[in-house]
Motif scaffolding. Structure first.
Motif, short mmCIF file in Angstrom:
data_model
loop_
_atom_site.label_atom_id
_atom_site.label_comp_id
_atom_site.label_asym_id
_atom_site.label_seq_id
_atom_site.Cartn_x
_atom_site.Cartn_y
_atom_site.Cartn_z
N ILE A 63 -4.54 9.13 -0.45
CA ILE A 63 -5.06 8.12 -1.38
C ILE A 63 -6.15 8.66 -2.30
N TYR A 84 1.38 4.45 6.26
CA TYR A 84 0.66 3.31 5.68
C TYR A 84 1.07 2.03 6.42
N HIS A 102 0.77 4.00 -3.17
CA HIS A 102 0.31 5.39 -3.02
C HIS A 102 1.45 6.39 -3.07
N PRO A 137 -8.32 9.93 4.17
CA PRO A 137 -7.71 9.85 2.84
C PRO A 137 -6.50 10.76 2.67
N THR A 175 0.84 -1.21 0.00
CA THR A 175 0.00 0.00 0.00
C THR A 175 0.87 1.26 0.00
#
Length: 291
Positions: free
Chosen positions: A140, A75, A24, A128, A20
């Motif tokens: 994100i 993350y 991102h 986000p 992840t």
């Protein structure tokens, strides 16, 4: 001028060696000035390696002293994410943005307690992130729907942030900054904190504020708006049809003891002079009507 971050912000990705974090970070680097902004990654035990040219360090302190970064984005998986926030706070960063969802509430209570008296501010967790269109995105959100402009967006819901931004862009209205504060019961920056920043920002003309059922943050923000806000704010609350006592989506979205219903929040917002909509498809139009 923007709030929280701009094209000169230097960013560390904590958890950069995970799938992840890598995905991102790559997306954020490809947006606007991202290539110059994302300067370091941190994964304990992986120091000395790199991810697509971004050097990886064992600790936030090391990454900060090597690169001069002032912001980190997290993350890291839920069991370790609060400790990652603690590490960024101990390194004296200006801002920590925690994307991770599902951090145990007990961990966050301890972390918020430890943050008292420290200079670091926290955005999230379970958010986000934030974006200053055409300059930098940390998080994100899909970059392509954003457009530089003069409308601020602050939201507890990630997807509704994108919805509001998409509507504004379609109406030809750009955004100064869009900030997702996250939906956890114990988090960092609240609506009210972001509204103060937008109020003081000479390049923001009006604000969309999006809330959810649960808690009383939106009511507090509405009272603050009535007393202090110099710019129009329009509002939407998600969860009008949610039954009491049932958790909806976000961990913080639960109506308890008759408090925190959407109707109650909307009533307080209207009583404080805000224009509100009960239809999420109308947020952009409503904002345009108050300009």
């Amino acid at each position: 001028m923007s709030i929280l971050i701009n094209k000169n912000t230097k960013v560390i990705t904590q958890g950069i060696t995970g799938k992840t974090g890598q995905f991102h970070t790559k997306m954020c680097r490809e947006y606007a000035n991202g290539k110059n902004c994302f300067v370091a990654g941190v994964t304990p035990g992986k120091g000395g390696q790199d991810f697509e040219g971004i050097p990886i360090y064992n600790s936030v302190k090391d990454a900060k002293s090597a690169t001069g970064a002032t912001v980190s984005v997290i993350y890291v998986p839920p069991p370790y994410a609060a400790a990652a926030i603690d590490e960024a706070v101990d390194a004296d960063l200006d801002l920590v943005i925690c994307i991770t969802e599902g951090i145990p509430v007990r961990d966050m209570v301890k972390t918020r307690y430890k943050m008292q008296g420290k200079k670091t501010i926290l955005l999230g967790p379970n958010c986000p992130g934030t974006i200053t269109p055409d300059e930098i995105k940390i998080g994100i959100m899909p970059g392509h729907i954003h457009k530089k402009g003069r409308i601020g967006v602050v939201s507890r819901s990630g997807t509704l942030t994108y919805e509001a931004v998409g509507q504004l862009t379609a109406l030809g209205l750009g955004q100064s900054s869009a900030v997702g504060i996250g939906g956890d019961p114990v988090n960092g920056l609240k609506h009210i904190d972001i509204l103060k920043m937008f109020n003081d920002d000479p390049e923001t003309d009006a604000v969309i504020m999006i809330g959810e059922i649960g808690g009383t943050d939106e009511e507090a923000a509405a009272h603050w708006i009535k007393a202090n806000m110099k710019k129009p704010v329009v509002g939407f609350i998600a969860g009008v049809t949610a039954p009491p006592g049932k958790r909806m989506g976000h961990a913080g979205a639960i109506i308890s003891g008759g408090k925190g219903t959407a109707q109650e929040k909307l009533a307080v917002m209207e009583a404080c002079g805000m224009k509100v909509t009960r239809n999420p498809a109308e947020m952009g139009k409503l904002l345009k009507s108050v300009l």
